[in-house]
Design a protein around this motif. Structure first.
Motif, PDB file in Angstrom:
ATOM      1  N   GLY A 124     -24.081   4.663  27.120  1.00  0.00           N
ATOM      2  CA  GLY A 124     -23.367   4.651  25.850  1.00  0.00           C
ATOM      3  C   GLY A 124     -21.861   4.716  25.984  1.00  0.00           C
ATOM      4  O   GLY A 124     -21.174   5.054  25.020  1.00  0.00           O
ATOM      5  N   VAL A 125     -21.332   4.399  27.168  1.00  0.00           N
ATOM      6  CA  VAL A 125     -19.875   4.416  27.318  1.00  0.00           C
ATOM      7  C   VAL A 125     -19.263   3.279  26.500  1.00  0.00           C
ATOM      8  O   VAL A 125     -19.873   2.223  26.328  1.00  0.00           O
ATOM      9  N   ALA A 126     -18.082   3.511  25.980  1.00  0.00           N
ATOM     10  CA  ALA A 126     -17.406   2.509  25.156  1.00  0.00           C
ATOM     11  C   ALA A 126     -16.548   1.576  25.992  1.00  0.00           C
ATOM     12  O   ALA A 126     -16.275   0.443  25.590  1.00  0.00           O
ATOM     13  N   THR A 127     -16.127   2.049  27.171  1.00  0.00           N
ATOM     14  CA  THR A 127     -15.238   1.250  28.010  1.00  0.00           C
ATOM     15  C   THR A 127     -15.405   1.644  29.469  1.00  0.00           C
ATOM     16  O   THR A 127     -15.778   2.777  29.777  1.00  0.00           O
ATOM     17  N   LEU A 128     -15.157   0.697  30.333  1.00  0.00           N
ATOM     18  CA  LEU A 128     -15.108   0.900  31.782  1.00  0.00           C
ATOM     19  C   LEU A 128     -13.857   0.203  32.292  1.00  0.00           C
ATOM     20  O   LEU A 128     -13.331  -0.695  31.631  1.00  0.00           O
ATOM     21  N   VAL A 129     -13.410   0.586  33.470  1.00  0.00           N
ATOM     22  CA  VAL A 129     -12.296  -0.104  34.104  1.00  0.00           C
ATOM     23  C   VAL A 129     -12.671  -0.452  35.539  1.00  0.00           C
ATOM     24  O   VAL A 129     -13.576   0.150  36.120  1.00  0.00           O
ATOM     25  N   SER A 130     -11.963  -1.424  36.089  1.00  0.00           N
ATOM     26  CA  SER A 130     -12.016  -1.707  37.522  1.00  0.00           C
ATOM     27  C   SER A 130     -10.592  -1.632  38.044  1.00  0.00           C
ATOM     28  O   SER A 130      -9.687  -2.235  37.467  1.00  0.00           O
ATOM     29  N   TYR A 131     -10.414  -0.870  39.117  1.00  0.00           N
ATOM     30  CA  TYR A 131      -9.118  -0.775  39.783  1.00  0.00           C
ATOM     31  C   TYR A 131      -9.120  -1.805  40.903  1.00  0.00           C
ATOM     32  O   TYR A 131      -9.925  -1.717  41.828  1.00  0.00           O
ATOM     33  N   ALA A 137      -7.494 -11.063  45.316  1.00  0.00           N
ATOM     34  CA  ALA A 137      -7.724 -12.143  44.340  1.00  0.00           C
ATOM     35  C   ALA A 137      -9.205 -12.316  44.033  1.00  0.00           C
ATOM     36  O   ALA A 137      -9.567 -12.623  42.897  1.00  0.00           O
ATOM     37  N   GLY A 138     -10.060 -12.111  45.006  1.00  0.00           N
ATOM     38  CA  GLY A 138     -11.497 -12.263  44.787  1.00  0.00           C
ATOM     39  C   GLY A 138     -12.022 -11.266  43.760  1.00  0.00           C
ATOM     40  O   GLY A 138     -12.748 -11.633  42.839  1.00  0.00           O
ATOM     41  N   SER A 139     -11.651 -10.001  43.906  1.00  0.00           N
ATOM     42  CA  SER A 139     -12.096  -8.997  42.941  1.00  0.00           C
ATOM     43  C   SER A 139     -11.462  -9.220  41.570  1.00  0.00           C
ATOM     44  O   SER A 139     -12.097  -8.956  40.547  1.00  0.00           O
ATOM     45  N   ALA A 140     -10.241  -9.711  41.538  1.00  0.00           N
ATOM     46  CA  ALA A 140      -9.609 -10.027  40.249  1.00  0.00           C
ATOM     47  C   ALA A 140     -10.404 -11.116  39.533  1.00  0.00           C
ATOM     48  O   ALA A 140     -10.625 -11.039  38.317  1.00  0.00           O
ATOM     49  N   ARG A 141     -10.865 -12.119  40.282  1.00  0.00           N
ATOM     50  CA  ARG A 141     -11.671 -13.180  39.661  1.00  0.00           C
ATOM     51  C   ARG A 141     -13.003 -12.635  39.144  1.00  0.00           C
ATOM     52  O   ARG A 141     -13.463 -13.016  38.069  1.00  0.00           O
ATOM     53  N   VAL A 142     -13.615 -11.724  39.894  1.00  0.00           N
ATOM     54  CA  VAL A 142     -14.859 -11.104  39.428  1.00  0.00           C
ATOM     55  C   VAL A 142     -14.588 -10.364  38.123  1.00  0.00           C
ATOM     56  O   VAL A 142     -15.323 -10.529  37.141  1.00  0.00           O
ATOM     57  N   ALA A 143     -13.547  -9.552  38.089  1.00  0.00           N
ATOM     58  CA  ALA A 143     -13.220  -8.784  36.885  1.00  0.00           C
ATOM     59  C   ALA A 143     -12.988  -9.712  35.686  1.00  0.00           C
ATOM     60  O   ALA A 143     -13.445  -9.430  34.577  1.00  0.00           O
ATOM     61  N   GLN A 144     -12.317 -10.818  35.912  1.00  0.00           N
ATOM     62  CA  GLN A 144     -12.067 -11.772  34.826  1.00  0.00           C
ATOM     63  C   GLN A 144     -13.360 -12.432  34.366  1.00  0.00           C
ATOM     64  O   GLN A 144     -13.572 -12.602  33.164  1.00  0.00           O
ATOM     65  N   ARG A 145     -14.227 -12.799  35.313  1.00  0.00           N
ATOM     66  CA  ARG A 145     -15.517 -13.399  34.930  1.00  0.00           C
ATOM     67  C   ARG A 145     -16.365 -12.422  34.115  1.00  0.00           C
ATOM     68  O   ARG A 145     -17.174 -12.844  33.286  1.00  0.00           O
ATOM     69  N   GLY A 148     -13.135  -8.760  31.835  1.00  0.00           N
ATOM     70  CA  GLY A 148     -12.113  -7.726  31.933  1.00  0.00           C
ATOM     71  C   GLY A 148     -10.744  -8.265  31.552  1.00  0.00           C
ATOM     72  O   GLY A 148     -10.405  -9.409  31.865  1.00  0.00           O
ATOM     73  N   THR A 149      -9.985  -7.442  30.868  1.00  0.00           N
ATOM     74  CA  THR A 149      -8.609  -7.791  30.511  1.00  0.00           C
ATOM     75  C   THR A 149      -7.673  -6.787  31.161  1.00  0.00           C
ATOM     76  O   THR A 149      -7.995  -5.597  31.266  1.00  0.00           O
ATOM     77  N   LEU A 150      -6.529  -7.274  31.604  1.00  0.00           N
ATOM     78  CA  LEU A 150      -5.559  -6.385  32.241  1.00  0.00           C
ATOM     79  C   LEU A 150      -5.081  -5.336  31.246  1.00  0.00           C
ATOM     80  O   LEU A 150      -4.777  -5.656  30.095  1.00  0.00           O
ATOM     81  N   ASP A 151      -5.023  -4.099  31.702  1.00  0.00           N
ATOM     82  CA  ASP A 151      -4.547  -2.991  30.882  1.00  0.00           C
ATOM     83  C   ASP A 151      -3.412  -2.321  31.645  1.00  0.00           C
ATOM     84  O   ASP A 151      -3.635  -1.432  32.470  1.00  0.00           O
ATOM     85  N   ALA A 152      -2.191  -2.764  31.364  1.00  0.00           N
ATOM     86  CA  ALA A 152      -1.021  -2.264  32.085  1.00  0.00           C
ATOM     87  C   ALA A 152      -0.746  -0.795  31.802  1.00  0.00           C
ATOM     88  O   ALA A 152      -0.092  -0.121  32.597  1.00  0.00           O
ATOM     89  N   SER A 153      -1.240  -0.264  30.694  1.00  0.00           N
ATOM     90  CA  SER A 153      -0.962   1.131  30.341  1.00  0.00           C
ATOM     91  C   SER A 153      -2.044   2.099  30.829  1.00  0.00           C
ATOM     92  O   SER A 153      -1.910   3.307  30.643  1.00  0.00           O
ATOM     93  N   ALA A 154      -3.089   1.590  31.447  1.00  0.00           N
ATOM     94  CA  ALA A 154      -4.184   2.460  31.906  1.00  0.00           C
ATOM     95  C   ALA A 154      -3.714   3.359  33.045  1.00  0.00           C
ATOM     96  O   ALA A 154      -2.964   2.921  33.922  1.00  0.00           O
TER      97      ALA A 154
END
Length: 168
Positions: A124-131, A137-145, A148-154
């Motif tokens: 029941g979590v409302a949000t998750l993040v990936s650091y 670049a590979g993990s960034a592509r996974v996060a985008q697929r 995931g959206t970049l959260d500069a303030s996290a």
């Protein structure tokens, strides 16, 4: 959250299963390699053991943790997926790692999608993040697929990490 036993998830190609002691040598080898630099490594055997135990302990303390990614057809363990938590993580993190030779086949995306959906539906979590390390670049592509959206303030432990946020 009450203690929980690790779960098993299935995808079309993968079995996401609890860790076994037999998984530790490959896990420790990954963490000792330059490939672990995005996690703050490479790590020695003692640190790898602590991380392996953390992944399992999260199930007891938080009701979620890590699962090994096993190719369902071959039985080969190709990496790990998990929801990390605790004092080293500012927020619940959806994290993954793939062992050498298993990248570029969609395993991380498939496993992370299943774990993310399980966390939203069951925990029941409302949000998750990936650091994600800035040079991964590979993990960034996974996060985008995964949407995931970049959260500069996290908040983040490493100021150089990019934080991708997933909403329910």
């Amino acid at each position: 959250m009450a203690p929980a036993a690790p779960i098993t998830l299935r995808t079309p190609r993968l079995l996401l299963r609890t860790q076994a002691i037999a998984d530790f040598p490959a896990y420790a080898a990954f963490l000792a390699s330059p490939r672990a630099s995005g996690l703050g490594g490479p790590f020695d055997l003692r640190a790898a053991w602590g991380m392996f135990c953390h992944d399992q302990a999260c199930w007891h303390f938080f009701g979620h943790g890590a699962l090994m990614i096993e190719h369902a057809e071959t039985g080969t363990c190709v990496g790990q997926i998990g929801i990390n938590d605790g004092p080293l993580f500012p927020e619940k993190e959806l994290g993954w790692l793939l062992y050498a030779g298993h990248e570029g086949q969609g395993y991380a995306t498939e496993a992370a999608q299943a774990m993310r959906d399980w966390a939203f539906d069951t925990l029941g979590v409302a949000t998750l993040v990936s650091y994600v390390a800035a040079d991964n670049a590979g993990s960034a592509r996974v996060a985008q697929r995964l949407g995931g959206t970049l959260d500069a303030s996290a908040p983040r432990s490493d100021p150089h990490d990019r934080v991708y946020r997933y909403a329910r």
